[in-house]
Design a protein around this motif. Structure first.
Motif, PDB file in Angstrom:
ATOM      1  N   TYR A  60      -1.593   8.145  14.745  1.00  0.00           N
ATOM      2  CA  TYR A  60      -1.091   7.426  13.565  1.00  0.00           C
ATOM      3  C   TYR A  60      -0.763   5.967  13.879  1.00  0.00           C
ATOM      4  O   TYR A  60      -1.137   5.065  13.120  1.00  0.00           O
ATOM      5  CB  TYR A  60       0.149   8.180  13.042  1.00  0.00           C
ATOM      6  CG  TYR A  60       1.075   7.361  12.188  1.00  0.00           C
ATOM      7  CD1 TYR A  60       0.638   6.812  10.983  1.00  0.00           C
ATOM      8  CD2 TYR A  60       2.393   7.123  12.577  1.00  0.00           C
ATOM      9  CE1 TYR A  60       1.495   6.050  10.195  1.00  0.00           C
ATOM     10  CE2 TYR A  60       3.253   6.371  11.804  1.00  0.00           C
ATOM     11  CZ  TYR A  60       2.796   5.824  10.617  1.00  0.00           C
ATOM     12  OH  TYR A  60       3.637   5.071   9.857  1.00  0.00           O
ATOM     13  N   ARG A 104       0.824  -1.213   0.000  1.00  0.00           N
ATOM     14  CA  ARG A 104       0.000   0.000   0.000  1.00  0.00           C
ATOM     15  C   ARG A 104       0.850   1.251   0.000  1.00  0.00           C
ATOM     16  O   ARG A 104       2.017   1.241   0.403  1.00  0.00           O
ATOM     17  CB  ARG A 104      -0.991  -0.005   1.152  1.00  0.00           C
ATOM     18  CG  ARG A 104      -0.598   0.148   2.628  1.00  0.00           C
ATOM     19  CD  ARG A 104       0.757   0.170   3.062  1.00  0.00           C
ATOM     20  NE  ARG A 104       0.937   0.416   4.477  1.00  0.00           N
ATOM     21  CZ  ARG A 104       1.650   1.446   4.993  1.00  0.00           C
ATOM     22  NH1 ARG A 104       2.245   2.311   4.214  1.00  0.00           N
ATOM     23  NH2 ARG A 104       1.796   1.575   6.293  1.00  0.00           N
ATOM     24  N   ARG A 144       7.776   2.268   2.599  1.00  0.00           N
ATOM     25  CA  ARG A 144       7.520   3.674   2.913  1.00  0.00           C
ATOM     26  C   ARG A 144       8.849   4.364   3.187  1.00  0.00           C
ATOM     27  O   ARG A 144       9.903   3.717   3.243  1.00  0.00           O
ATOM     28  CB  ARG A 144       6.583   3.778   4.121  1.00  0.00           C
ATOM     29  CG  ARG A 144       7.153   3.134   5.359  1.00  0.00           C
ATOM     30  CD  ARG A 144       6.168   3.138   6.526  1.00  0.00           C
ATOM     31  NE  ARG A 144       6.729   2.439   7.673  1.00  0.00           N
ATOM     32  CZ  ARG A 144       6.023   2.072   8.727  1.00  0.00           C
ATOM     33  NH1 ARG A 144       4.724   2.309   8.794  1.00  0.00           N
ATOM     34  NH2 ARG A 144       6.615   1.443   9.731  1.00  0.00           N
ATOM     35  N   GLU A 170      -4.543   8.725   4.787  1.00  0.00           N
ATOM     36  CA  GLU A 170      -4.403   8.762   6.250  1.00  0.00           C
ATOM     37  C   GLU A 170      -4.781  10.159   6.758  1.00  0.00           C
ATOM     38  O   GLU A 170      -3.923  10.973   7.110  1.00  0.00           O
ATOM     39  CB  GLU A 170      -2.984   8.345   6.633  1.00  0.00           C
ATOM     40  CG  GLU A 170      -2.696   6.923   6.133  1.00  0.00           C
ATOM     41  CD  GLU A 170      -1.770   6.117   7.010  1.00  0.00           C
ATOM     42  OE1 GLU A 170      -0.790   6.658   7.521  1.00  0.00           O
ATOM     43  OE2 GLU A 170      -2.050   4.906   7.183  1.00  0.00           O
ATOM     44  N   VAL A 188      -2.602   3.086  11.740  1.00  0.00           N
ATOM     45  CA  VAL A 188      -1.833   2.384  10.701  1.00  0.00           C
ATOM     46  C   VAL A 188      -1.798   0.878  10.981  1.00  0.00           C
ATOM     47  O   VAL A 188      -1.920   0.060  10.064  1.00  0.00           O
ATOM     48  CB  VAL A 188      -0.419   3.006  10.577  1.00  0.00           C
ATOM     49  CG1 VAL A 188       0.512   2.555  11.676  1.00  0.00           C
ATOM     50  CG2 VAL A 188       0.211   2.703   9.233  1.00  0.00           C
ATOM     51  N   ALA A 198       0.278   5.047   1.651  1.00  0.00           N
ATOM     52  CA  ALA A 198      -0.640   5.586   2.669  1.00  0.00           C
ATOM     53  C   ALA A 198      -0.328   7.061   2.969  1.00  0.00           C
ATOM     54  O   ALA A 198       0.151   7.382   4.047  1.00  0.00           O
ATOM     55  CB  ALA A 198      -0.546   4.744   3.934  1.00  0.00           C
ATOM     56  N   PRO A 199      -0.609   7.941   2.012  1.00  0.00           N
ATOM     57  CA  PRO A 199      -0.246   9.349   2.230  1.00  0.00           C
ATOM     58  C   PRO A 199      -1.163  10.054   3.214  1.00  0.00           C
ATOM     59  O   PRO A 199      -2.346   9.731   3.321  1.00  0.00           O
ATOM     60  CB  PRO A 199      -0.407   9.961   0.831  1.00  0.00           C
ATOM     61  CG  PRO A 199      -1.467   9.122   0.178  1.00  0.00           C
ATOM     62  CD  PRO A 199      -1.255   7.725   0.699  1.00  0.00           C
ATOM     63  N   SER A 200      -0.593  10.997   3.943  1.00  0.00           N
ATOM     64  CA  SER A 200      -1.398  11.922   4.752  1.00  0.00           C
ATOM     65  C   SER A 200      -1.717  13.113   3.850  1.00  0.00           C
ATOM     66  O   SER A 200      -0.796  13.686   3.268  1.00  0.00           O
ATOM     67  CB  SER A 200      -0.606  12.407   5.963  1.00  0.00           C
ATOM     68  OG  SER A 200      -0.168  11.292   6.713  1.00  0.00           O
ATOM     69  N   LEU A 222      10.010   7.128   8.490  1.00  0.00           N
ATOM     70  CA  LEU A 222       9.021   6.420   9.311  1.00  0.00           C
ATOM     71  C   LEU A 222       9.605   5.169   9.968  1.00  0.00           C
ATOM     72  O   LEU A 222       8.927   4.501  10.747  1.00  0.00           O
ATOM     73  CB  LEU A 222       7.808   6.045   8.451  1.00  0.00           C
ATOM     74  CG  LEU A 222       7.010   7.266   7.966  1.00  0.00           C
ATOM     75  CD1 LEU A 222       6.096   6.893   6.815  1.00  0.00           C
ATOM     76  CD2 LEU A 222       6.217   7.873   9.108  1.00  0.00           C
TER      77      LEU A 222
HETATM   78  N1  GLU Z   1       0.659   8.621   6.446  1.00  0.00           N
HETATM   79  C1  GLU Z   1       2.084   8.542   6.664  1.00  0.00           C
HETATM   80  C2  GLU Z   1       2.776   9.681   5.966  1.00  0.00           C
HETATM   81  O1  GLU Z   1       2.284  10.192   4.980  1.00  0.00           O
HETATM   82  C3  GLU Z   1       2.676   7.272   6.128  1.00  0.00           C
HETATM   83  C4  GLU Z   1       2.242   6.096   6.872  1.00  0.00           C
HETATM   84  C5  GLU Z   1       2.873   4.789   6.502  1.00  0.00           C
HETATM   85  O2  GLU Z   1       3.240   4.582   5.326  1.00  0.00           O
HETATM   86  O3  GLU Z   1       2.953   3.959   7.388  1.00  0.00           O
HETATM   87  O4  GLU Z   1       3.841  10.077   6.404  1.00  0.00           O
END
Ligand code: GLU
Length: 296
Positions: free
Chosen positions: A180, A6, A198, A42, A184, A8-10, A202
């Protein structure tokens, strides 16, 4: 087990050169494994989200030729699942309410002679572990116990003593926003994510997420953290230090730039679809290199 990955952008702003790297790597990795690629917005940190940013991001991904294989998930619609997970953690004694304000946490550290920079993360000193003593509950925290050893496909073996280096961390923030870490973990499991790809910024959340997975009885995915794009000031590229939104008039050039960060060779192509098709076998070569210990 079928690979499920996946992005998963904020939705705090449009994609830029740095976030495209994570998007591209997650897409390539899913394709190189013959798996599914999902997108999850996200949008739990409401004060940081910008109206229209999620739609913009989805449009940018599409312009770069990356279409999710399933309908997009939105974390703002997942509150019931997060609440159920939190209740399970409270019931098993792993989560507890906390009344501490930031200044109270600072005061505990000051007494011990430790000062923090205003934006530095604070290790939670455990004040409310033994109960609230009549004070109001503000946040919910996970009782962090144990050292987590985990493996990153690019960075190799990792270790974090979460209790000592992070402390009991927040699952639900004062005011009710979901953290978060909880969102997540619940969603990666609910979407059956087998592989997380990612940005390296992170990576130091991973041990916390693994602790939470264990506390909830969930499987731990395989992790790969990608290199970051650095700004002129040497820090991670972000909106604050000059990242510009991607130029959608030239998606192949944007992909090419992201590819360089991932150490992919230069690929000549007319369209994003052709470029991506050629990049998949090149990525397969890169990940074989990771497995053999080479890190770009
Ligand atoms: N939503 C997070 C971000 O944009 C990424 C989360 C993830 O990939 O675990 O920084």
């Amino acid at each position: 087990m079928r690979y499920r990955g996946r992005f998963a952008p904020s939705p705090t702003g449009p994609l830029h050169a740095g976030s495209l790297v994570a998007a591209l790597a997650s897409w390539l990795d899913a394709r190189a494994h013959g798996g599914d690629w999902l997108v999850r917005i996200e949008d739990v940190d409401e004060p940081r989200c910008r109206a229209g940013a999620a739609e913009l991001i989805l449009g940018q991904l599409a312009a770069c030729g990356m279409q999710p294989d399933e309908p997009v998930w939105w974390q703002s619609q997942r509150g019931d699942a997060y609440r159920a997970a939190l209740q399970a953690l409270v019931a098993s004694g792993r989560a507890y309410p906390c009344s501490c304000t930031r200044s109270e946490i600072d005061a505990v550290w000051a007494e011990r002679g430790v000062r923090h920079q205003p934006d530095a993360e604070r290790i939670y000193p455990g004040t409310c572990r033994g109960g609230l003593h009549g004070k109001p509950a503000r946040a919910m925290r996970l009782r962090a116990e144990g050292t987590v050893h985990w493996h990153d496909r690019r960075l190799g073996p990792q270790v974090q003593d979460v209790a000592r280096e992070v402390g009991d961390f927040v699952l639900q923030r004062a005011g009710g926003l979901w953290a978060y870490q909880l969102a997540v973990v619940v969603d990666d499991a609910a979407q059956g994510i087998t592989h997380v790809v990612r940005g390296e910024d992170l990576a130091d959340n991973t041990a916390r997420q693994i602790l939470l997975q264990r506390a909830l009885g969930l499987a731990t995915p395989v992790y790969l953290h990608t290199p970051l794009v650095l700004a002129a000031d040497g820090r991670k590229l972000s909106k604050q230090n000059g990242a510009r939104a991607l130029d959608l008039a030239a998606p192949v050039a944007a992909l090419q730039e992201a590819a360089q960060v991932l150490a992919l060779p230069r690929i000549e192509a007319q369209s994003p679809a052709d470029w991506l098709a050629a990049a998949v076998p090149a990525w397969a070569g890169i990940i074989t290199g990771f497995a053999n210990g080479s890190t770009p």
